[in-house]
Design a protein around this motif. Sequence first.
Motif, short mmCIF file in Angstrom:
data_model
loop_
_atom_site.label_atom_id
_atom_site.label_comp_id
_atom_site.label_asym_id
_atom_site.label_seq_id
_atom_site.Cartn_x
_atom_site.Cartn_y
_atom_site.Cartn_z
N PHE A 22 -29.84 20.03 -13.39
CA PHE A 22 -28.61 19.32 -13.06
C PHE A 22 -28.90 17.93 -12.51
O PHE A 22 -29.66 17.78 -11.55
N ASP A 23 -28.25 16.94 -13.11
CA ASP A 23 -28.16 15.62 -12.49
C ASP A 23 -27.23 15.78 -11.27
O ASP A 23 -26.48 16.77 -11.20
N CYS A 24 -27.26 14.86 -10.33
CA CYS A 24 -26.45 15.04 -9.11
C CYS A 24 -25.21 14.14 -9.07
O CYS A 24 -24.09 14.63 -9.21
N ASP A 25 -25.40 12.80 -8.90
CA ASP A 25 -24.24 11.90 -8.82
C ASP A 25 -23.44 11.97 -10.12
O ASP A 25 -23.98 11.74 -11.20
N GLY A 26 -22.18 12.29 -10.01
CA GLY A 26 -21.32 12.32 -11.20
C GLY A 26 -21.25 13.69 -11.85
O GLY A 26 -20.41 13.91 -12.73
N PHE A 54 -32.62 20.41 -9.62
CA PHE A 54 -31.82 19.20 -9.41
C PHE A 54 -32.69 17.98 -9.69
O PHE A 54 -33.80 17.86 -9.13
N VAL A 55 -32.18 17.09 -10.55
CA VAL A 55 -32.96 15.92 -10.97
C VAL A 55 -32.11 14.66 -10.81
O VAL A 55 -31.19 14.44 -11.60
N THR A 56 -32.40 13.87 -9.80
CA THR A 56 -31.54 12.71 -9.54
C THR A 56 -32.32 11.40 -9.48
O THR A 56 -33.43 11.34 -8.96
N ASN A 57 -31.69 10.37 -10.01
CA ASN A 57 -32.28 9.02 -9.94
C ASN A 57 -31.99 8.36 -8.60
O ASN A 57 -32.54 7.30 -8.30
N ASN A 58 -31.13 8.95 -7.82
CA ASN A 58 -30.69 8.31 -6.57
C ASN A 58 -31.82 8.36 -5.53
O ASN A 58 -32.26 9.44 -5.12
N SER A 59 -32.27 7.17 -5.12
CA SER A 59 -33.43 7.08 -4.21
C SER A 59 -33.02 7.04 -2.74
O SER A 59 -33.87 6.84 -1.87
N THR A 181 -37.59 2.75 -9.48
CA THR A 181 -37.07 4.12 -9.50
C THR A 181 -36.23 4.35 -10.74
O THR A 181 -36.49 5.27 -11.51
N ASN A 182 -35.22 3.52 -10.96
CA ASN A 182 -34.29 3.80 -12.07
C ASN A 182 -33.50 2.55 -12.45
O ASN A 182 -33.49 1.57 -11.71
N SER A 183 -32.82 2.65 -13.59
CA SER A 183 -32.12 1.47 -14.12
C SER A 183 -30.60 1.63 -14.10
O SER A 183 -29.91 0.81 -14.71
N ASP A 184 -30.09 2.65 -13.44
CA ASP A 184 -28.62 2.87 -13.44
C ASP A 184 -27.89 1.63 -12.94
O ASP A 184 -28.16 1.13 -11.84
N ALA A 185 -26.92 1.18 -13.73
CA ALA A 185 -26.22 -0.07 -13.41
C ALA A 185 -25.17 0.09 -12.32
O ALA A 185 -24.94 -0.81 -11.52
N ARG A 186 -24.52 1.26 -12.32
CA ARG A 186 -23.43 1.48 -11.35
C ARG A 186 -23.49 2.90 -10.81
O ARG A 186 -23.97 3.81 -11.50
N LEU A 187 -22.94 3.09 -9.61
CA LEU A 187 -22.89 4.43 -9.02
C LEU A 187 -21.47 4.99 -9.14
O LEU A 187 -20.50 4.28 -8.83
N PRO A 188 -21.35 6.25 -9.57
CA PRO A 188 -20.02 6.85 -9.68
C PRO A 188 -19.57 7.39 -8.32
O PRO A 188 -20.04 8.45 -7.90
N LEU A 189 -18.70 6.71 -7.63
CA LEU A 189 -18.31 7.15 -6.28
C LEU A 189 -16.94 7.80 -6.19
O LEU A 189 -16.41 8.01 -5.11
N GLY A 219 -37.90 7.53 -12.37
CA GLY A 219 -36.73 8.40 -12.57
C GLY A 219 -36.47 8.66 -14.04
O GLY A 219 -37.29 8.32 -14.91
N LYS A 220 -35.31 9.27 -14.32
CA LYS A 220 -34.89 9.53 -15.71
C LYS A 220 -34.55 8.22 -16.41
O LYS A 220 -33.96 7.37 -15.75
N PRO A 221 -34.84 7.98 -17.66
CA PRO A 221 -35.45 8.94 -18.57
C PRO A 221 -36.97 8.85 -18.63
O PRO A 221 -37.57 9.41 -19.54
N GLY A 244 -25.90 16.29 -17.50
CA GLY A 244 -25.79 15.00 -16.82
C GLY A 244 -24.50 14.28 -17.17
O GLY A 244 -23.71 14.74 -18.00
N ASP A 245 -24.30 13.13 -16.52
CA ASP A 245 -23.08 12.36 -16.76
C ASP A 245 -23.36 10.99 -17.37
O ASP A 245 -22.45 10.21 -17.58
N ASN A 246 -24.64 10.70 -17.65
CA ASN A 246 -25.00 9.37 -18.12
C ASN A 246 -25.83 9.52 -19.40
O ASN A 246 -26.91 10.13 -19.39
C1 LIG Z 1 -26.27 7.49 -10.34
C2 LIG Z 1 -27.73 7.80 -10.14
O1 LIG Z 1 -27.96 9.09 -9.59
P1 LIG Z 1 -27.98 10.44 -10.51
O2 LIG Z 1 -26.75 10.38 -11.36
O3 LIG Z 1 -29.23 10.42 -11.31
O4 LIG Z 1 -27.93 11.61 -9.55
C3 LIG Z 1 -28.24 6.71 -9.25
O5 LIG Z 1 -28.34 6.90 -8.06
O6 LIG Z 1 -28.45 5.60 -9.77
#
Ligand SMILES: C[C@H](OP(=O)(O)O)C(=O)O
Length: 305
Positions: A22-26, A54-59, A181-189, A219-221, A244-246
């Motif tokens: 499972f991804d976490c955020d989103g 649990f596998v998250t890019n969130n540092s 860590t990762n390249s995610d452009a935005r956080l889903p809050l 981080g992923k991928p 995941g959500d991304n």
């Molecule tokens: C959004 C992402 O977290 P994840 O979705 O991988 O838990 C991140 O923190 O950039």
Amino acid sequence: MNDASSEDVFQNLISSNDTFLFDCDGVLWKGAKAVPGAAAVVNFLENLGKQVIFVTNNSTKSRDKYVDKLSSLGYPSDKEKIFGTAYTSALYLKHIAKIDGKVYLIGNESMGEELDNVGIKHFGIGPDNVATSLDYDDIKRCKLDEDVNAVLVGFDGHISFSKLVRAGSYLRNPNCLFLATNSDARLPLGDCKHVVPGTGVMVASVCTVAAREPDVWCGKPGKFMFECIQKTIDINPDRAIMIGDNTKTDIVFGKQNSLKTLLVFSGVSSRDSVNSILESSDPALKEQVPDYVLPSLGDWAEFCS
Ligand SMILES: C[C@H](OP(=O)(O)O)C(=O)O
Ligand SMILES: [Mg+2]
């Protein structure tokens, strides 16, 4: 691409998988709030004897802090099953790069905590605004430490001109390792009217000033994240699914590691974005097409009693 909303598909995914990543955020939560019904689903799978990871890019959290967050929101919280980028970046620096000097960290307290856990020297956490103009006397206030041999970039709410001066200066040395860590452009809050910049924004700034791409993504991928998981957990990819959500991070991560993939629409990627990927003639986008889609993980809760 299949719709996973029906009970038949849910039962089929249960019988054909032993491991659920499972991804976490989103997926599990948005900011501080759990996605409704998601904890019931994750606990149901765990109680069936499925391996839940649990596998998250969130540092912004160490493994210990993820244990607290998962348990406070009602999820299983076995520390050994939690893989976040604060943890994996520390593992890379310790065991793969075997850094013996210092790490310049554009990051946060949790990243510092994981580096401390493996005995890596670091500095850079917190505000650093010693230089704010293009006057060279001002810029010289950014003293450079000769012992730095790696720059690590994760989520840093204090990113600033001074930090970019330092990161760019260290990375001018081609022997200085560049980790992100990762390249995610935005956080889903969730219920938030604002656009919330993700770590990808900070990494892109450092790439621009350094005129370099990261040597390693933790981080992923990126592949190191899956290597970290495999080192301690036995996974048969034929019987595992990444949820995941991304599409750019989670689905590509799943595909590159031969896992089945399921995309939920409760976070970053929307049904429209998947449709445009499907309509595109760009073959590189194929990796982002999930095997299954589901509006929200909580939609399965009704099958879990
Ligand atoms: C959004 C992402 O977290 P994840 O979705 O991988 O838990 C991140 O923190 O950039
Ligand atoms: Mg996510």
